[in-house]
Write an enzyme that holds these catalytic residues in place. Structure first.
Site, PDB file in Angstrom:
ATOM      1  N   ASN A  37       0.810  -1.220   0.000  1.00 34.90           N
ATOM      2  CA  ASN A  37       0.000   0.000   0.000  1.00 34.90           C
ATOM      3  C   ASN A  37       0.849   1.278   0.000  1.00 34.90           C
ATOM      4  O   ASN A  37       1.679   1.486   0.884  1.00 34.90           O
ATOM      5  CB  ASN A  37      -0.909  -0.023   1.245  1.00 34.90           C
ATOM      6  N   HIS A 122     -14.860  -5.196  11.235  1.00 34.97           N
ATOM      7  CA  HIS A 122     -14.411  -3.881  11.698  1.00 34.97           C
ATOM      8  C   HIS A 122     -15.595  -2.976  12.019  1.00 34.97           C
ATOM      9  O   HIS A 122     -16.224  -2.436  11.107  1.00 34.97           O
ATOM     10  CB  HIS A 122     -13.644  -3.179  10.592  1.00 34.97           C
ATOM     11  N   ARG A 147     -13.689  -5.958  15.783  1.00 34.47           N
ATOM     12  CA  ARG A 147     -12.701  -4.952  16.157  1.00 34.47           C
ATOM     13  C   ARG A 147     -13.416  -3.631  16.367  1.00 34.47           C
ATOM     14  O   ARG A 147     -14.259  -3.252  15.547  1.00 34.47           O
ATOM     15  CB  ARG A 147     -11.662  -4.819  15.043  1.00 34.47           C
ATOM     16  N   TYR A 159      -7.193   6.622  13.602  1.00 29.64           N
ATOM     17  CA  TYR A 159      -7.025   5.430  12.776  1.00 29.64           C
ATOM     18  C   TYR A 159      -8.261   4.515  12.887  1.00 29.64           C
ATOM     19  O   TYR A 159      -8.775   4.287  13.978  1.00 29.64           O
ATOM     20  CB  TYR A 159      -5.774   4.616  13.189  1.00 29.64           C
ATOM     21  N   ASP A 210      -7.190  -1.968  17.658  1.00 36.99           N
ATOM     22  CA  ASP A 210      -5.901  -1.698  17.005  1.00 36.99           C
ATOM     23  C   ASP A 210      -5.401  -0.313  17.416  1.00 36.99           C
ATOM     24  O   ASP A 210      -6.045   0.698  17.136  1.00 36.99           O
ATOM     25  CB  ASP A 210      -6.106  -1.751  15.475  1.00 36.99           C
ATOM     26  N   HIS A 212      -2.479   0.809  16.393  1.00 34.16           N
ATOM     27  CA  HIS A 212      -1.775   1.238  15.187  1.00 34.16           C
ATOM     28  C   HIS A 212      -0.458   1.948  15.497  1.00 34.16           C
ATOM     29  O   HIS A 212      -0.170   3.029  14.973  1.00 34.16           O
ATOM     30  CB  HIS A 212      -2.689   2.115  14.299  1.00 34.16           C
ATOM     31  N   GLU A 236      -3.865  -4.627  19.498  1.00 29.41           N
ATOM     32  CA  GLU A 236      -2.987  -4.786  18.328  1.00 29.41           C
ATOM     33  C   GLU A 236      -2.004  -3.633  18.193  1.00 29.41           C
ATOM     34  O   GLU A 236      -2.372  -2.469  18.413  1.00 29.41           O
ATOM     35  CB  GLU A 236      -3.877  -4.874  17.084  1.00 29.41           C
ATOM     36  N   GLU A 262       1.705  -7.009  11.274  1.00 23.16           N
ATOM     37  CA  GLU A 262       1.263  -6.708   9.908  1.00 23.16           C
ATOM     38  C   GLU A 262       2.356  -6.016   9.088  1.00 23.16           C
ATOM     39  O   GLU A 262       2.358  -6.104   7.876  1.00 23.16           O
ATOM     40  CB  GLU A 262      -0.028  -5.879   9.909  1.00 23.16           C
ATOM     41  N   ARG A 283       0.775 -11.576  13.402  1.00 21.07           N
ATOM     42  CA  ARG A 283      -0.146 -11.131  12.346  1.00 21.07           C
ATOM     43  C   ARG A 283       0.508 -11.034  10.968  1.00 21.07           C
ATOM     44  O   ARG A 283       0.037 -10.308  10.110  1.00 21.07           O
ATOM     45  CB  ARG A 283      -0.775  -9.789  12.737  1.00 21.07           C
ATOM     46  N   HIS A 312      -3.057 -10.546   9.032  1.00 23.33           N
ATOM     47  CA  HIS A 312      -3.494  -9.252   8.504  1.00 23.33           C
ATOM     48  C   HIS A 312      -4.396  -9.494   7.292  1.00 23.33           C
ATOM     49  O   HIS A 312      -4.063 -10.278   6.420  1.00 23.33           O
ATOM     50  CB  HIS A 312      -2.225  -8.494   8.086  1.00 23.33           C
ATOM     51  N   ASP A 316      -6.328  -3.465   1.589  1.00 25.55           N
ATOM     52  CA  ASP A 316      -5.232  -3.176   0.655  1.00 25.55           C
ATOM     53  C   ASP A 316      -4.480  -4.451   0.293  1.00 25.55           C
ATOM     54  O   ASP A 316      -3.530  -4.415  -0.491  1.00 25.55           O
ATOM     55  CB  ASP A 316      -4.285  -2.107   1.216  1.00 25.55           C
ATOM     56  N   GLU A 339      -8.373 -11.510  10.143  1.00 30.45           N
ATOM     57  CA  GLU A 339      -9.000 -10.212   9.879  1.00 30.45           C
ATOM     58  C   GLU A 339      -9.782 -10.276   8.563  1.00 30.45           C
ATOM     59  O   GLU A 339      -9.319 -10.838   7.576  1.00 30.45           O
ATOM     60  CB  GLU A 339      -7.920  -9.125   9.781  1.00 30.45           C
ATOM     61  N   TRP A 402       2.045   6.798  12.088  1.00 34.91           N
ATOM     62  CA  TRP A 402       0.644   6.669  11.701  1.00 34.91           C
ATOM     63  C   TRP A 402       0.177   5.247  12.014  1.00 34.91           C
ATOM     64  O   TRP A 402      -0.785   4.924  12.514  1.00 34.91           O
ATOM     65  CB  TRP A 402       0.443   6.916  10.188  1.00 34.91           C
TER      66      TRP A 402
HETATM   67  O1  KDG Z   1      -1.886  -0.410   4.494  1.00 35.30           O
HETATM   68  C1  KDG Z   1      -2.023  -0.234   5.858  1.00 35.30           C
HETATM   69  C2  KDG Z   1      -3.215  -1.022   6.353  1.00 35.30           C
HETATM   70  O2  KDG Z   1      -3.149  -2.351   5.934  1.00 35.30           O
HETATM   71  C3  KDG Z   1      -3.312  -0.990   7.853  1.00 35.30           C
HETATM   72  O3  KDG Z   1      -3.422   0.332   8.278  1.00 35.30           O
HETATM   73  C4  KDG Z   1      -4.516  -1.781   8.302  1.00 35.30           C
HETATM   74  O4  KDG Z   1      -3.796  -1.732  10.572  1.00 35.30           O
HETATM   75  C5  KDG Z   1      -4.440  -2.261   9.696  1.00 35.30           C
HETATM   76  C6  KDG Z   1      -5.213  -3.467  10.013  1.00 35.30           C
HETATM   77  O5  KDG Z   1      -5.107  -3.912  11.152  1.00 35.30           O
HETATM   78  O6  KDG Z   1      -5.896  -3.965   9.140  1.00 35.30           O
HETATM   79 MG    MG Z   2      -3.518  -3.122  12.225  1.00 32.04          MG
END
Ligand code: KDG
Ligand code: MG
Length: 402
Positions: A37, A122, A147, A159, A210, A212, A236, A262, A283, A312, A316, A339, A402
């Site tokens: 991605n 989600h 989630r 996020y 998550d 993130h 996560e 991930e 993951r 994961h 994407d 997921e 991020w």
């Molecule tokens: O490309 C980044 C995403 O795959 C990510 O932000 C998604 O954190 C993510 C998740 O748990 O699916």
């Molecule tokens: Mg994630």
């Protein structure tokens, strides 16, 4: 049975995907997802310019040897671009091998270990009431795990929270979007979110969250400790993960289960986390971590150390990637959860697939191979469209994860 054609297909049916298609002299083809991605074309070039010319003329059935040839033979090892490219080749070769055998891939991986693949959906909301409605929607649809992500008062964008409740798509535009982040505000608010979900919907389903990568180890330790009563299935990516030793601090303070991986692309990114039992779920995914061959190696190491899998499965990653995960999930002994973010109808049209959702489970289907194809004619109608993942800054303007 040699490979006679290796083709890289870039398409954007609503979002960018890179697919490798290998064809043998017998006319059997296999597909692998090569989507990274926000950096898609780097992998497309790595494959087109450096890998595809080496594949033509190679035996399609020598999967392990081809993996070693590309990994050791490249000299410059690991990294997301290299490992995504190797992953695509590996998955396409497994697809071919299973088609030649006339079996769904999971049969070649040892066969079924469970009735289906438990997935988590989600649920997200800009506010707690909105999130509670979304959780209800998933539970009503039969999901056994959800989630939860929620907007944080005083933070303009969080996020996992999106206006479009069906499809979460963070990558947009010719430059990365920039928003502001405050860990202090997040840490004050997020326990209230978990409390509200458990009060409204009870404990009879798995609740996941998550972070993130946004906290420091000691902040993550405090969060994990303060939310133990809500029995999260996992927390996560609580911290940036380059420093595997950082997880020792979190682990020392909380029994909230941890899931990471991930962004990992090889066993070397997580061997210490696994061997020291610093995490509960790994993951990694076949697309970004070197294909079925390498992910199985990671999962086998994890099994030795009581770590379960949680691949994961964001949108994407293409349907080719999801199918590969499902065949692995169905067969490994230490599966945890998968997921599942639904792809758009257009993406599903470009990638016709045999997997299906039923009663909280995904089933990979019984079609020989992965059970996913790419409609090349349709894919050609959607050219690549530049899209970056966002970046975030702290209140004082400093860059953050991020
Ligand atoms: O490309 C980044 C995403 O795959 C990510 O932000 C998604 O954190 C993510 C998740 O748990 O699916
Ligand atoms: Mg994630």
């Amino acid at each position: 049975m040699n490979i006679v054609d290796a083709k890289v297909i870039v398409t954007c049916p609503g979002r960018n995907f890179v697919t490798l298609k290998l064809t043998t002299e017998d006319g059997i083809s296999g597909v692998g997802d090569a989507t990274l991605n926000g950096r898609e074309l780097a992998v497309a070039s790595y494959l087109r310019d450096h890998v595809c010319p080496l594949l033509v003329g190679r035996a399609a059935d020598q999967i392990e040897d081809t993996w070693q040839y590309l990994y050791r033979g490249g000299y410059w090892r690991r990294g997301p671009v290299t490992m995504t490219a190797i992953g695509a080749v590996d998955v396409a070769l497994w697809d071919i091998k299973a088609k030649v055998a006339g079996l769904p891939l999971y049969q070649l991986l040892g066969g079924r270990s469970r009735v289906g693949v438990t997935v988590y959906g989600h649920a997200n909301g800009g506010s707690i009431p909105e999130l509670l409605e979304e959780v209800a929607r998933y539970l009503d649809a039969g999901y056994r795990a959800v989630r939860v992500q929620c907007g944080i008062p005083g933070i303009d964008s969080t996020y996992g929270v999106s206006g479009d409740k069906l499809f979460y798509e963070p990558a947009h535009g010719a430059r990365p979007a920039e928003t502001t982040w405050s860990s202090e505000r997040y840490l004050r608010f997020i326990p209230k979110v978990f409390d509200a979900v458990r009060v409204k919907h009870g404990f009879d389903f798995h609740m996941l969250h998550d972070v993130h990568h946004r906290l420091t180890p000691i902040e993550a330790a405090r969060l994990g400790k303060s939310v133990e009563e809500y029995a999260l299935f996992w927390l996560e990516d609580p911290i940036a993960e380059e420093l595997q030793e950082g997880f020792r601090i979190i682990r020392r303070h909380t029994t909230t289960p941890l899931a990471v991986g991930e962004v990992f692309n090889s066993i070397w990114d997580c061997h210490l986390l696994i061997a020291e039992q610093l995490i509960d779920y790994i993951r990694t995914n076949a697309t970004h971590a070197g294909g079925v061959t390498h992910v199985r190696r990671i999962f086998q190491l994890a099994d030795l150390h009581h770590v379960r899998t949680g691949s994961h499965g964001a949108t994407d990653l293409s349907p080719v990637s999801l199918a590969a995960s499902l065949h692995i999930d169905l067969s490994v002994p230490n599966f945890g959860i998968q997921e599942y973010m639904r792809h758009s109808a257009l993406t599903d049209e470009v990638f016709p697939h045999a997997y299906r959702f039923e009663d909280g489970y995904l089933h990979p289907g019984e079609v020989p191979g992965l059970g996913v194809d790419i409609d090349e004619q349709l894919a050609a109608r959607f050219p690549y469209n530049t899209a970056y993942l966002p970046v975030i800054r702290l209140v004082d303007g400093a860059m953050h994860d991020w």
